[in-house]
Design a protein around this motif. Structure first.
Motif, mmCIF file in Angstrom:
data_model
loop_
_atom_site.group_PDB
_atom_site.id
_atom_site.type_symbol
_atom_site.label_atom_id
_atom_site.label_comp_id
_atom_site.label_asym_id
_atom_site.label_seq_id
_atom_site.Cartn_x
_atom_site.Cartn_y
_atom_site.Cartn_z
ATOM 1 N N ALA A 118 50.719 -23.359 8.568
ATOM 2 C CA ALA A 118 50.737 -21.957 8.346
ATOM 3 C C ALA A 118 50.304 -20.925 9.467
ATOM 4 N N ILE A 119 49.263 -21.690 9.985
ATOM 5 C CA ILE A 119 48.476 -20.870 11.049
ATOM 6 C C ILE A 119 49.656 -21.027 12.408
ATOM 7 N N GLU A 120 50.192 -21.933 12.536
ATOM 8 C CA GLU A 120 51.403 -22.008 13.487
ATOM 9 C C GLU A 120 52.355 -21.113 13.570
ATOM 10 N N TYR A 121 52.685 -20.947 12.140
ATOM 11 C CA TYR A 121 53.687 -19.874 11.889
ATOM 12 C C TYR A 121 53.106 -18.502 12.104
ATOM 13 N N LEU A 122 51.912 -18.249 11.663
ATOM 14 C CA LEU A 122 51.402 -16.960 11.791
ATOM 15 C C LEU A 122 51.136 -16.563 13.346
ATOM 16 N N ALA A 123 51.004 -17.793 14.212
ATOM 17 C CA ALA A 123 50.851 -17.351 15.588
ATOM 18 C C ALA A 123 52.242 -16.842 16.112
ATOM 19 N N ASP A 124 53.403 -17.458 15.652
ATOM 20 C CA ASP A 124 54.712 -16.976 15.753
ATOM 21 C C ASP A 124 54.866 -15.543 15.449
ATOM 22 N N MET A 125 54.295 -15.297 14.284
ATOM 23 C CA MET A 125 54.561 -13.764 13.813
ATOM 24 C C MET A 125 53.988 -12.885 14.793
ATOM 25 N N ARG A 126 52.786 -13.417 15.403
ATOM 26 C CA ARG A 126 51.715 -12.674 16.338
ATOM 27 C C ARG A 126 52.553 -12.381 17.347
ATOM 28 N N LYS A 127 53.344 -13.433 18.083
ATOM 29 C CA LYS A 127 54.303 -13.247 19.197
ATOM 30 C C LYS A 127 55.108 -12.092 18.886
ATOM 31 N N ALA A 128 55.934 -11.979 17.793
ATOM 32 C CA ALA A 128 56.847 -10.891 17.514
ATOM 33 C C ALA A 128 56.138 -9.622 17.364
ATOM 34 N N MET A 129 55.185 -9.718 17.042
ATOM 35 C CA MET A 129 54.363 -8.323 16.903
ATOM 36 C C MET A 129 54.070 -7.746 18.470
ATOM 37 N N GLN A 130 53.600 -8.691 19.181
ATOM 38 C CA GLN A 130 53.251 -8.231 20.402
ATOM 39 C C GLN A 130 54.456 -7.815 21.114
ATOM 40 N N GLN A 131 55.639 -8.588 21.074
ATOM 41 C CA GLN A 131 57.045 -8.026 21.638
ATOM 42 C C GLN A 131 57.501 -6.630 21.245
ATOM 43 N N VAL A 164 65.408 -5.033 33.176
ATOM 44 C CA VAL A 164 66.119 -4.351 34.425
ATOM 45 C C VAL A 164 66.187 -2.530 34.058
ATOM 46 N N GLY A 165 66.609 -1.784 34.889
ATOM 47 C CA GLY A 165 66.940 -0.505 34.488
ATOM 48 C C GLY A 165 65.573 -0.019 34.573
ATOM 49 N N PRO A 166 65.195 0.837 33.452
ATOM 50 C CA PRO A 166 64.179 1.725 33.262
ATOM 51 C C PRO A 166 62.825 1.074 32.982
ATOM 52 N N TYR A 167 62.812 -0.425 32.705
ATOM 53 C CA TYR A 167 61.680 -1.024 31.978
ATOM 54 C C TYR A 167 60.937 -1.516 33.087
ATOM 55 N N HIS A 168 59.639 -1.737 32.858
ATOM 56 C CA HIS A 168 58.700 -2.493 34.119
ATOM 57 C C HIS A 168 58.778 -3.881 33.965
ATOM 58 N N PRO A 169 58.557 -4.390 35.042
ATOM 59 C CA PRO A 169 58.524 -6.003 35.502
ATOM 60 C C PRO A 169 57.251 -6.347 34.537
ATOM 61 N N ASP A 221 43.267 -1.606 23.606
ATOM 62 C CA ASP A 221 43.127 -1.280 21.994
ATOM 63 C C ASP A 221 44.542 -1.625 21.474
ATOM 64 N N GLY A 222 45.840 -1.793 22.323
ATOM 65 C CA GLY A 222 46.767 -2.404 21.823
ATOM 66 C C GLY A 222 46.878 -3.827 21.387
ATOM 67 N N ILE A 240 55.166 -4.475 20.067
ATOM 68 C CA ILE A 240 54.515 -3.309 20.758
ATOM 69 C C ILE A 240 55.016 -2.949 22.151
ATOM 70 N N ARG A 241 55.359 -4.202 22.971
ATOM 71 C CA ARG A 241 55.736 -4.107 23.965
ATOM 72 C C ARG A 241 57.142 -3.351 24.485
ATOM 73 N N ILE A 242 58.024 -3.572 23.659
ATOM 74 C CA ILE A 242 59.418 -2.786 23.295
ATOM 75 C C ILE A 242 59.004 -1.151 23.007
ATOM 76 N N GLN A 243 58.218 -1.050 22.115
ATOM 77 C CA GLN A 243 57.923 0.283 21.882
ATOM 78 C C GLN A 243 57.243 1.101 23.015
ATOM 79 N N HIS A 244 56.655 0.579 23.814
ATOM 80 C CA HIS A 244 56.181 0.941 25.027
ATOM 81 C C HIS A 244 56.798 0.954 26.254
ATOM 82 N N GLY A 245 58.076 0.557 26.038
ATOM 83 C CA GLY A 245 58.961 0.304 27.295
ATOM 84 C C GLY A 245 58.634 -0.535 28.357
#
Length: 273
Positions: free
Chosen positions: A172-185, A198-203, A214-215, A187-192
């Motif tokens: 369950a903790i392993e799957y929860l860590a996977d959930m956290r990865k999706a949550m991080q992504q 490529v294009g307008p997004y930053h490396p 904070d994020g 946040i990253r997408i929402q902040h560009g």
């Protein structure tokens, strides 16, 4: 190898242009922080090797040769096939620095936007130069990536909940860590800040730089204690956060059926906590 062995390895590569490597190594490129000149004392080194067509060298043989070439390796893992990247070999050197080496043939290598930041050191026939150029021209469908992480989160939430209910806490903790990865992504997408980009997004840089302290800190609630109830609470809090953060569908609309399935999973989790 003496201290700063990774920097010495890069220097050796650049200075000799791979002359001390076998001729069946068609190309060598550096990726990651060493390619971007953003490395520090904690960075590992990412190297990509391409075996020339028609060579009798196998991936296993190439791995042995590259381990010898890297120097004083005290710990080794691989080759292990990593989807979209090729066969991965991890070498820990005597000073505990880590060199990640990926080996491909022309049959196994793929176009990948992450290759666009590669620093080519050796390219005997120009094949990798062309591949990197094509990778730079690839466009990322951010909406598709958003949907992928949306679905991944909810599938992993269901797995985490069922594992916790069974008493399989480590799973369950392993799957929860996977959930956290999706949550991080998300946040990253929402902040560009999503990468590969490529294009307008930053490396890509580091999560803390991309998300801000904070994020990153707002996800602390998804770190449970080792108990069934704590894990279930963390799953529920993560689900509630995810529902809240993905409500605004102006930029990334979620299909009604998909959202309905997510809400059904939320009700199941809520009823089981």
């Amino acid at each position: 190898m003496p201290p700063n062995s990774l920097a010495q390895l890069v220097d050796r590569l650049v200075r000799t242009v791979g002359e001390d490597l076998p001729l069946w190594i068609e190309s060598v490129s550096i990726a990651g922080s060493y390619a971007r000149d953003e490395h520090d004392e904690h960075s590992d080194l990412d190297l990509f090797f391409l075996i020339a067509p028609g060579s009798d060298a196998t991936v296993d043989h190439a791995a042995d040769i590259l381990i010898d070439w890297a120097g004083d390796v005290v710990l080794r893992r691989g080759p292990v096939l990593v989807p979209h990247f090729g066969y991965s070999i991890t070498a820990v050197l005597a000073d505990l620095s880590v060199c990640q080496m990926n080996v491909n043939t022309r049959e196994t290598i793929e176009l990948n936007p992450m290759r666009s930041a590669s620093r080519l050191v050796l390219d005997r026939n120009g094949y990798m130069t062309s591949l990197v150029a094509q990778s730079k021209s690839m466009l990322i469908d951010i909406s598709k990536v958003y949907h992928e992480h949306y679905c991944y989160f909810w599938i992993r939430a269901l797995y985490a909940f069922r594992s916790a209910q069974r008493g399989e806490l480590w799973r369950a903790i392993e799957y929860l860590a996977d959930m956290r990865k999706a949550m991080q992504q998300i946040i990253r997408i929402q902040h560009g800040r999503y990468s590969p980009v490529v294009g307008p997004y930053h490396p890509a840089k580091r999560y803390e730089e991309q998300m801000g302290a904070d994020g990153a800190r707002i996800l602390e609630f998804s770190q449970p204690a080792y108990s069934r109830q704590s894990i279930l609470q963390s799953i529920l809090k993560s689900v509630e956060w995810f529902i809240r953060e993905t409500q605004d569908t102006a930029h990334f609309p979620i299909e009604p059926d998909m959202r309905g399935s997510a809400e059904k999973i939320e009700r199941v989790v809520r009823g089981g906590v």
